[in-house]
Enzyme design. Structure first.
Site, PDB file in Angstrom:
ATOM      1  N   ARG A  68       0.814  -1.297   0.069  1.00 34.98           N
ATOM      2  CA  ARG A  68      -0.118   0.057   0.195  1.00 34.98           C
ATOM      3  C   ARG A  68       0.835   1.264  -0.154  1.00 34.98           C
ATOM      4  O   ARG A  68       0.727   2.380   0.719  1.00 34.98           O
ATOM      5  CB  ARG A  68      -1.091   0.018   1.144  1.00 34.98           C
ATOM      6  CG  ARG A  68      -1.921  -1.152   1.526  1.00 34.98           C
ATOM      7  CD  ARG A  68      -2.929  -1.290   0.260  1.00 34.98           C
ATOM      8  NE  ARG A  68      -3.750  -2.524   0.287  1.00 34.98           N
ATOM      9  CZ  ARG A  68      -3.406  -3.696  -0.215  1.00 34.98           C
ATOM     10  NH1 ARG A  68      -2.414  -3.751  -1.029  1.00 34.98           N
ATOM     11  NH2 ARG A  68      -4.086  -4.890   0.040  1.00 34.98           N
TER      12      ARG A  68
ATOM     13  N   SER B 120     -11.363   0.191   3.559  1.00 34.90           N
ATOM     14  CA  SER B 120     -10.531  -0.086   4.678  1.00 34.90           C
ATOM     15  C   SER B 120     -10.083   1.149   5.199  1.00 34.90           C
ATOM     16  O   SER B 120      -9.327   2.300   4.367  1.00 34.90           O
ATOM     17  CB  SER B 120      -9.209  -0.777   4.346  1.00 34.90           C
ATOM     18  OG  SER B 120      -9.722  -2.182   3.588  1.00 34.90           O
TER      19      SER B 120
ATOM     20  N   GLU C 158      -5.004   4.025   6.353  1.00 35.19           N
ATOM     21  CA  GLU C 158      -4.738   4.173   4.898  1.00 35.19           C
ATOM     22  C   GLU C 158      -5.373   5.255   4.326  1.00 35.19           C
ATOM     23  O   GLU C 158      -4.843   5.638   3.359  1.00 35.19           O
ATOM     24  CB  GLU C 158      -5.514   2.895   4.461  1.00 35.19           C
ATOM     25  CG  GLU C 158      -5.294   2.232   2.719  1.00 35.19           C
ATOM     26  CD  GLU C 158      -5.757   1.205   2.696  1.00 35.19           C
ATOM     27  OE1 GLU C 158      -5.468  -0.136   3.277  1.00 35.19           O
ATOM     28  OE2 GLU C 158      -6.677   1.049   1.680  1.00 35.19           O
TER      29      GLU C 158
HETATM   30  P1  NAP Z   1     -10.310 -10.806   5.395  1.00 38.65           P
HETATM   31  O1  NAP Z   1     -10.655 -12.292   4.672  1.00 38.65           O
HETATM   32  O2  NAP Z   1     -11.458 -10.799   6.539  1.00 38.65           O
HETATM   33  O3  NAP Z   1      -8.978 -11.006   5.934  1.00 38.65           O
HETATM   34  C1  NAP Z   1      -8.374 -10.052   6.801  1.00 38.65           C
HETATM   35  C2  NAP Z   1      -7.003  -9.554   6.174  1.00 38.65           C
HETATM   36  O4  NAP Z   1      -6.240 -10.495   6.263  1.00 38.65           O
HETATM   37  C3  NAP Z   1      -7.086  -9.056   5.007  1.00 38.65           C
HETATM   38  O5  NAP Z   1      -7.139  -7.626   4.919  1.00 38.65           O
HETATM   39  C4  NAP Z   1      -5.772  -9.527   4.395  1.00 38.65           C
HETATM   40  O6  NAP Z   1      -4.812  -8.851   4.131  1.00 38.65           O
HETATM   41  C5  NAP Z   1      -5.435 -10.763   5.277  1.00 38.65           C
HETATM   42  N1  NAP Z   1      -5.385 -12.062   4.490  1.00 38.65           N
HETATM   43  C6  NAP Z   1      -6.344 -12.764   4.593  1.00 38.65           C
HETATM   44  N2  NAP Z   1      -6.116 -13.835   3.891  1.00 38.65           N
HETATM   45  C7  NAP Z   1      -4.961 -13.918   3.296  1.00 38.65           C
HETATM   46  C8  NAP Z   1      -4.130 -14.630   2.915  1.00 38.65           C
HETATM   47  N3  NAP Z   1      -4.403 -15.979   2.368  1.00 38.65           N
HETATM   48  N4  NAP Z   1      -2.523 -14.344   2.664  1.00 38.65           N
HETATM   49  C9  NAP Z   1      -2.249 -13.090   3.270  1.00 38.65           C
HETATM   50  N5  NAP Z   1      -3.203 -12.182   3.938  1.00 38.65           N
HETATM   51  C10 NAP Z   1      -4.306 -12.529   4.052  1.00 38.65           C
HETATM   52  O7  NAP Z   1     -10.156  -9.638   4.719  1.00 38.65           O
HETATM   53  P2  NAP Z   1     -11.532  -8.744   3.789  1.00 38.65           P
HETATM   54  O8  NAP Z   1     -11.656  -7.683   4.896  1.00 38.65           O
HETATM   55  O9  NAP Z   1     -12.801  -9.941   3.615  1.00 38.65           O
HETATM   56  O10 NAP Z   1     -10.818  -8.568   2.607  1.00 38.65           O
HETATM   57  C11 NAP Z   1     -10.415  -9.365   1.452  1.00 38.65           C
HETATM   58  C12 NAP Z   1      -9.705  -8.611   0.748  1.00 38.65           C
HETATM   59  O11 NAP Z   1     -10.085  -7.381  -0.037  1.00 38.65           O
HETATM   60  C13 NAP Z   1      -8.221  -8.083   1.283  1.00 38.65           C
HETATM   61  O12 NAP Z   1      -7.232  -8.543   0.206  1.00 38.65           O
HETATM   62  C14 NAP Z   1      -8.393  -6.702   1.502  1.00 38.65           C
HETATM   63  O13 NAP Z   1      -7.201  -5.848   1.497  1.00 38.65           O
HETATM   64  C15 NAP Z   1      -9.410  -6.182   0.249  1.00 38.65           C
HETATM   65  N6  NAP Z   1     -10.040  -5.109   0.674  1.00 38.65           N
HETATM   66  C16 NAP Z   1      -9.578  -4.105   0.388  1.00 38.65           C
HETATM   67  C17 NAP Z   1     -10.139  -2.925   0.827  1.00 38.65           C
HETATM   68  C18 NAP Z   1      -9.773  -1.457   0.546  1.00 38.65           C
HETATM   69  O14 NAP Z   1     -10.604  -0.469   0.944  1.00 38.65           O
HETATM   70  N7  NAP Z   1      -8.511  -1.302   0.269  1.00 38.65           N
HETATM   71  C19 NAP Z   1     -11.538  -2.930   1.728  1.00 38.65           C
HETATM   72  C20 NAP Z   1     -11.950  -4.109   1.868  1.00 38.65           C
HETATM   73  C21 NAP Z   1     -11.050  -5.498   1.561  1.00 38.65           C
HETATM   74  P3  NAP Z   1      -4.623  -7.909   2.626  1.00 38.65           P
HETATM   75  O15 NAP Z   1      -5.436  -6.466   3.048  1.00 38.65           O
HETATM   76  O16 NAP Z   1      -3.167  -7.489   3.005  1.00 38.65           O
HETATM   77  O17 NAP Z   1      -4.831  -8.810   1.519  1.00 38.65           O
END
Ligand code: NAP
Length: 347
Positions: A160, A229, A325
């Protein structure tokens, strides 16, 4: 170039905060860049679609709003090269690529914001980052008044983060990105929600799954104001993880290539008991605690106060400091989160 005075930015930020900018420069053509006045001595902010920005005052600085359009696709023997103007919408680009049978961006579906914002914070989701496909970024340099080309390596991408948030911050404007997609495609199904698909999915099916996962968890900013996020996932060292695992054996943690460990910030906030917490018209989203939402406030400071409270509660419980962020913008330009906080000697 269009120029507007005393502009309300309410429709230009997904937190739906009313902030007034003295002047907004709308850039529609690359030639408009040459007409921009010298802003080096004045506070200004380059605004994409406003989906990662929080205006913290009723006044905003001068705004530059690039709106360059265009997508160009060139087929090579083993890849597609896609050149995209920075004012294009990110999700529409993902859709267009899938329609054209160009695969790779499917995990990045439904991320709000413009193409030009993607390299700035190296957007990522479901195990895929923008930097995985970026060949070059074209960038207009305010000093030399010329468009330069930065290679992927020169962009200094990390989690990021990129050179556009660091050494080149406010020194120019991203005009175009050049992406490369190998024709040989393999789905990235490393994340939960994708790794339990019963079939070997097509890129379109991956995209549809990502859209359904995101839609189920994340509030639509057109319905409930938010900026996705709010905090970054903190990175901690091995010793800290060992300490935490003794007390919280189920803490979600993901080892990084450098040996450090990423912790899910949303989980920390939820465990601190803040999922669904509301105060003064703003709150922590009830399905995804990493997202702060604006129910009814007109004042960006309420979101800052909430974020400070969340940060304090997580610090007290886990001794981990979350950092936002989302970018904070005052009348004086972009501010660090720390500089906006009300100091509390008890913490
Ligand atoms: P989640 O499955 O509840 O997991 C929580 C966090 O753990 C995620 O943010 C992700 O980090 C990390 N994670 C989960 N599985 C992983 C794996 N196999 N290897 C490495 N890291 C892992 O997450 P969620 O909130 O539903 O989000 C799913 C994805 O959507 C994530 O990649 C998240 O970044 C993305 N997202 C982005 C935004 C945004 O506004 N930028 C908003 C919502 C979700 P990472 O974030 O580093 O991937």
């Amino acid at each position: 170039m269009e120029l507007s005075k005393e502009v309300s930015l309410q429709s230009y930020n997904s937190f739906n905060i009313t902030a007034i900018s003295p002047t907004v420069y709308f850039l529609n053509e690359l030639t408009d860049l040459e007409q921009l006045p010298d802003l080096t001595s004045k506070p200004f902010y380059i605004l994409g679609e406003g989906s990662n920005t929080l205006f913290v005052d009723h006044l905003a600085p001068i705004i530059i709003k690039p709106n360059f359009k265009g997508v160009d696709i060139v087929e090579k023997n083993e890849s597609y090269i896609v050149t995209v103007a920075s004012g294009e919408n990110w999700h529409e680009l993902v859709n267009l690529c899938i329609e054209q049978e160009i695969y790779g961006l499917e995990n990045l579906a439904l991320i709000p914001g413009s193409v030009g914002a993607a390299p700035v914070q190296n957007i990522g989701a479901y195990g895929v980052d923008f930097s995985d496909f970026c060949v070059e970024v074209k960038w207009f340099d305010f000093i030399n008044k010329r468009v330069k080309t930065l290679s992927n390596q020169e962009c200094n991408f990390s989690y990021r983060n990129s050179i556009f948030k660091q050494a080149l911050y406010n020194k120019g404007i991203i005009t175009e990105v050049v992406l490369s997609f190998p024709k040989k495609w393999q789905a990235n199904l490393s994340y939960a929600g994708l790794n339990d698909l019963e079939i070997v999915p097509s890129a379109r099916q991956v995209m549809e799954k990502v859209i359904s996962l995101r839609s189920a968890k994340l509030p639509d900013p057109n319905v409930l104001a938010n900026a996705g996020s709010f905090f970054k996932n903190p990175i901690i060292n091995e010793n800290k993880l060992t300490d935490l695992l003794r007390v919280y054996p189920n803490i979600p943690s993901y080892r990084q290539q450098n040996g450090q460990v990423k912790i899910a910030a949303g989980w920390l906030i939820e465990q601190a008991g803040l999922k669904g917490y509301c105060s003064n018209g703003v709150g922590v989203h009830q399905n995804q605690a990493l997202v702060l939402v604006n129910y009814s406030s007109n004042d960006g400071k309420e979101i800052v106060n909430l974020a400070q409270y969340v940060q304090q509660q997580v610090l007290i419980k886990f001794d981990i400091l979350l950092s936002p962020e989302v970018r904070m913008v005052s009348a004086q330009g972009e501010k660090s989160f720390d500089s906006l906080l009300v100091k509390d000697e008890r913490v």
